[in-house]
Scaffold this motif. Structure first.
Motif, PDB file in Angstrom:
ATOM      1  N   GLU A  93       0.690  -1.134   0.116  1.00 23.21           N
ATOM      2  CA  GLU A  93       0.103  -0.095  -0.011  1.00 23.21           C
ATOM      3  C   GLU A  93       0.839   1.374   0.205  1.00 23.21           C
ATOM      4  O   GLU A  93       0.447   2.428  -0.757  1.00 23.21           O
ATOM      5  N   GLY A  94       2.006   1.156   0.565  1.00 25.97           N
ATOM      6  CA  GLY A  94       2.821   2.564   0.742  1.00 25.97           C
ATOM      7  C   GLY A  94       3.440   2.631  -0.582  1.00 25.97           C
ATOM      8  O   GLY A  94       3.934   3.928  -1.119  1.00 25.97           O
ATOM      9  N   GLU A  95       3.702   1.582  -1.510  1.00 30.38           N
ATOM     10  CA  GLU A  95       4.201   1.718  -2.802  1.00 30.38           C
ATOM     11  C   GLU A  95       3.236   2.498  -3.789  1.00 30.38           C
ATOM     12  O   GLU A  95       3.384   3.156  -4.723  1.00 30.38           O
ATOM     13  N   ASP A  96       2.007   2.218  -3.438  1.00 29.72           N
ATOM     14  CA  ASP A  96       0.968   2.345  -4.266  1.00 29.72           C
ATOM     15  C   ASP A  96       0.962   4.178  -4.620  1.00 29.72           C
ATOM     16  O   ASP A  96       0.644   4.579  -5.659  1.00 29.72           O
ATOM     17  N   ALA A  97       1.410   4.872  -3.551  1.00 30.93           N
ATOM     18  CA  ALA A  97       1.053   6.206  -3.696  1.00 30.93           C
ATOM     19  C   ALA A  97       2.414   6.899  -4.546  1.00 30.93           C
ATOM     20  O   ALA A  97       2.191   7.929  -5.050  1.00 30.93           O
ATOM     21  N   ARG A  98       3.387   5.848  -4.564  1.00 29.21           N
ATOM     22  CA  ARG A  98       4.418   6.556  -5.407  1.00 29.21           C
ATOM     23  C   ARG A  98       4.365   6.160  -6.765  1.00 29.21           C
ATOM     24  O   ARG A  98       5.425   6.621  -7.622  1.00 29.21           O
ATOM     25  N   LEU A  99       3.114   5.506  -7.466  1.00 31.70           N
ATOM     26  CA  LEU A  99       3.075   5.404  -8.696  1.00 31.70           C
ATOM     27  C   LEU A  99       2.719   6.522  -9.695  1.00 31.70           C
ATOM     28  O   LEU A  99       1.989   7.138  -9.005  1.00 31.70           O
ATOM     29  N   PRO A 100       3.252   6.251 -10.763  1.00 33.29           N
ATOM     30  CA  PRO A 100       2.746   7.524 -11.766  1.00 33.29           C
ATOM     31  C   PRO A 100       1.103   7.698 -11.799  1.00 33.29           C
ATOM     32  O   PRO A 100       0.557   6.388 -11.636  1.00 33.29           O
TER      33      PRO A 100
END
Length: 855
Positions: A364-371
């Motif tokens: 879930e933390g990575e999701d916010a960093r997706l383009p």
């Protein structure tokens, strides 16, 4: 019989009145409708007058443009089913290599590539009343180009042509502004939104337990693929319904399918869907089945398609996007992180028919960093085909096209260079007759060039077969030898072989009608082997990728990029290659050859003739001037001979290049020259203005100003080493203004001290330094100053042996406060020298006490 019940259940029906009103008032509209609402099916049927009470009086002819062939076929089948008909009656489709329409067809689904071809042949789109661009949020280059052409048509030829941009998730405001540019009121086109039946989709975060290597190029960490397969098994255990798993490419789909053998053994059907899958497989996926299924798919399943029975999505989080390395002449797909918009689209597949779940293989933390959105293809892709389309449209610079994003200037310039080299456009950028023929073949311009020129030399059929291999890369198991892959495709019975034969037949027919070429090769060409033929066509398609061996499986391409073959490749012993497919891994020094054919030098010269150059080459290499007469094929050196009398201008430039590379240290710097440079640097730092910068960077940038005469006379490194740098440097002094006459006054080379000695000043540090024996300064009360009195000189007081004893910029203070301690320390060590108690009144001297007495 029309399936009215099914039509009535499509949620987009409620938005049809607003859409019809928008089209009546403006002629264009943006339709935003969630997946599963029926925008791809009900809207075209309604516009064509085939779907009930909402339809206008009489039948209108509608074209629906889809970004992919699989979506075009599926949309046509679905609409035909809703009408209770077969495809090809009132609803048909046209994709590359396949057309199913009839005399009664009023709704035709096409790919955006087919639409572009049709617009080029018939800009008015005669007989067409409306065009719907579906899934425009994907920002495919063909779709953006088609939209620009259609807006041009509406503005100049067909103001009554209706245009709809439709998508589940899109930049509605941007598209509205684009489509509204030709409206009567000048405002944006209306945006019509349709509410969908939103089934809830539960998000399950399922990152790998151990870190996986980031994807780069076409490589995906096998550990991630193993985790995806495990997540599919988990989803099958925890959820009901079919599973749709998103993977970046065909290779990854095949590997995950191989790891799911145990699932297939339990009775679950594992299907693979992608752009290369056969029509039969695509039909099976879209038709549903009696048992449980796992569908492994690329991004083709993100939109336009409803896969029946899917309740679960497993998303690996990766996608493939085009990238072009213009400097190296390499274009390829690369693996990237999927955008947030793509992730939403993928998750929505699980909620099309009922509540579902999505298993995301990241945290879930990575999701916010997706383009947020995928990159528009026009920003990252090879623009050669786009540039040819624009030139055929009569706008070579694409300056008059209405585009959401302008093409990057560098990429467009590179594309024009390719088109000029293959004869598709003239020097003025205007399309040639040859370019028009190329554009009508439905191929990338490089492949169109290879087909037209290759057919004249080896015959239509053989040229078409090779180009068909190049237009859709063969499976990896075919190997890296293009000639061997050709033979495999000829005898193969797999899905690729079937598609290849169909495309080869289409191309052979197209080339026979495109330029009046012979259907059979001339006798001398017909005698050539298949290996020679395949190499010629590949070299014609990618002339900058012809490559000559450098040993041990290494090659140099004409573009200047190194390339290497795998250890087991049969092509490692080839003297020359025509490289069809190559990629360059991240941080790799050279490209990796994926598909190539062996050629000889004559073939390389013939195919890449535009890259041939012969002339004098004089350059700096290995520390000196190298002068040669050279023949080149791009970066490949064919012939080189020593040049006895090179052109003086070329020699001068080579010497200047050597200086820029190795620095001014190549010149002869005497102590006086270094001192002169330090003095000039001091005045530039303290006074600025007309006093020049003499740093390395400034000197090398201004060689013509101060070293022109010497460079014109020099011929080699040894001549540079004889140049007196100080004499040349003096030319930079401000002689024209007259300030140079004050140079010795402002930054004196030497200063006379009370003993009568003239001591050299060192300007090499931050402050000028005068290093002088202490006894020579007796009686001197004030430290000297330079630069019109602005800068005090730092005095280094030395012992009789010349060793530092004290440092001061204020002599009066030193005599008063510091001298006593220095005297106490040194007079015992140097008893023969004078150490007066009052140095301010003592006689300055360079000599010992005894000599003073004798004097």
């Amino acid at each position: 019989m029309i399936r009215h019940d099914a039509l009535a259940q499509l949620p987009v029906r409620t938005a049809l009145p607003a859409l019809q009103q928008a089209l009546d008032g403006h002629g264009a509209a943006v339709l935003c409708a969630p997946p599963g609402t029926g925008k791809t099916t009900l809207v075209p049927l309604t516009l064509a007058g085939l779907a009930g009470a909402e339809a206008p009086t009489g039948h209108c002819r509608v074209i629906v443009a889809e970004p992919r062939r699989i979506a075009a076929r599926a949309a046509a089948r679905r609409m035909a089913w809703l009408l209770g008909e077969q495809v090809g009656e009132r609803v048909g489709f046209t994709v590359r290599g396949e057309r199913r329409v009839g005399p009664r067809t009023v709704v035709e689904v096409v790919t955006t590539g087919v639409l572009l071809q049709r617009l080029q042949r018939d800009p008015e789109l005669s007989g067409v009343d409306a065009v719907m661009l579906d899934e425009c949020h994907e920002r495919h280059l063909d779709a953006d180009t088609a939209a620009a052409f259609l807006l041009d048509v509406r503005a100049t030829l067909r103001p009554e042509l209706r245009l709809i941009a439709a998508s589940a998730t899109t930049d509605a405001a941007g598209w509205a502004g684009l489509l509204g540019g030709d409206g009567a009121d000048g405002g944006p086109a209306p945006v019509v939104e349709a509410a969908g039946v939103a089934h809830p989709v539960e998000v399950v975060w399922a990152p790998p337990e151990r870190p996986v290597r980031p994807a780069h190029g076409m490589r995906v960490d096998p550990a991630l693929l193993g985790h995806v397969a495990a997540t599919v098994r988990r989803a099958l255990r925890e959820r009901s319904g079919d599973v749709l798993c998103f993977l970046p490419g065909v290779g990854e789909i095949a590997r995950v399918a191989g790891q799911l053998g145990d699932v297939a053994g339990d009775g679950t059907e594992v299907l693979q869907v992608h752009g290369r899958a056969s029509a039969a497989v695509q039909d099976a996926v879209l038709s549903g089945g009696p048992g449980r299924r796992v569908v492994l798919a690329t991004s083709v399943a993100e939109s336009s398609l409803t896969v029946p029975g899917v309740r679960v999505v497993v998303d690996c989080g990766l996608a493939r996007e085009p990238r072009t390395d213009h400097a190296r002449g390499l274009s390829a797909l690369t693996t990237v992180r999927a955008s947030q918009a793509s992730a939403r689209q993928r998750a929505g597949r699980a909620g099309r028919e009922a509540p579902g779940a999505v298993y995301r293989c990241w945290s879930e933390g990575e999701d916010a960093r997706l383009p947020r959105f995928p990159a528009p293809e026009i920003k990252v892709a090879d623009l050669t085909a786009f540039a040819l389309q624009a030139a055929c449209w009569g706008d070579p610079d694409a300056a008059g096209l209405a585009l959401l994003d302008a093409p990057p200037a560098g990429a467009l310039a590179a594309a024009r260079e390719v088109l000029t080299a293959i004869g598709a456009v003239g020097a003025d950028g205007r399309v040639t007759d040859r370019g028009v023929r190329m554009s009508r073949l439905g191929l990338h311009p490089r492949l169109a060039r290879a087909l037209l020129d290759g057919a004249r030399r080896i015959g239509d059929r053989r040229a078409a077969e090779v180009v068909a291999l190049l237009s859709e890369e063969p499976p990896r198991e075919y190997g890296d030898d293009l000639a061997a892959a050709w033979r495999t495709a000829r005898r193969g019975q797999d899905a690729y072989g079937a598609r290849w034969r169909q495309e080869a037949r289409r191309l052979a027919s197209a080339v026979a009608g495109a330029g009046g070429t012979r259907t059979e090769a001339p006798p001398e060409a017909a005698q050539g082997s298949d290996d020679a033929a395949v190499g010629l066509v590949a070299a014609l398609a990618f002339p900058e990728r012809v490559a000559r061996a450098r040993g041990a499986g290494a090659f140099l391409m004409a573009s200047g990029t190194g390339a290497g073959l795998g250890d087991g490749s049969r092509l490692r012993s080839a003297p020359w290659l025509a490289v069809a497919v190559a990629d360059r891994p991240v941080a790799a020094a050279s490209a990796r050859v994926r598909l190539a054919a062996e050629i000889d030098e004559d073939t390389a010269r013939a195919a890449a003739g535009a890259l041939y150059a012969a002339g004098e080459e004089v350059h700096w290499a290995d520390g000196d001037v190298v002068a040669r007469s050279v023949e080149r094929l791009g970066a490949i050196e064919l012939v080189a001979r020593p040049l006895r009398s090179p052109a003086p201008g070329l020699v001068r430039e080579a010497l200047a290049d050597g200086l820029r590379r190795e620095g001014p240290g190549l010149l002869r710097w005497t102590d006086g020259a270094r001192a002169l440079r330090d003095r000039m640097a001091f005045l530039h730092r303290e006074l600025g203005g007309e006093w020049p910068d003499v740093s390395d960077a400034a000197l090398l940038a201004g060689l013509d100003t101060w070293l022109d005469v010497e460079l014109s006379r020099a011929k080699r490194r040894a001549d540079l080493e004889r140049i007196d740098a100080g004499q040349a440097l003096s030319r930079l002094l401000p002689w024209a203004s007259g300030a140079a006459v004050r140079f010795d006054e402002l930054a004196p080379e030497r200063i006379e001290v009370p003993s009568g000695s003239r001591i050299r000043v060192d300007y090499g540090g931050e402050q000028p330094v005068l290093a002088v024996k202490l006894q020579e300064l007796f009686g001197w009360q004030e430290s000297p100053r330079v630069a019109d009195g602005r800068v005090p000189v730092l005095v280094h007081l030395l012992s009789p042996a010349g060793r530092p004893a004290a440092v001061t910029a204020d002599l009066a203070s030193f005599w008063r406060d510091g001298y006593r301690s220095v005297r106490a320390e040194l007079r015992g060590r140097y008893p023969k020298h004078p150490w007066p108690e009052d140095p301010s009144a003592a006689q300055p001297t360079r000599h010992t006490t005894a000599r003073l007495r004798r004097g």
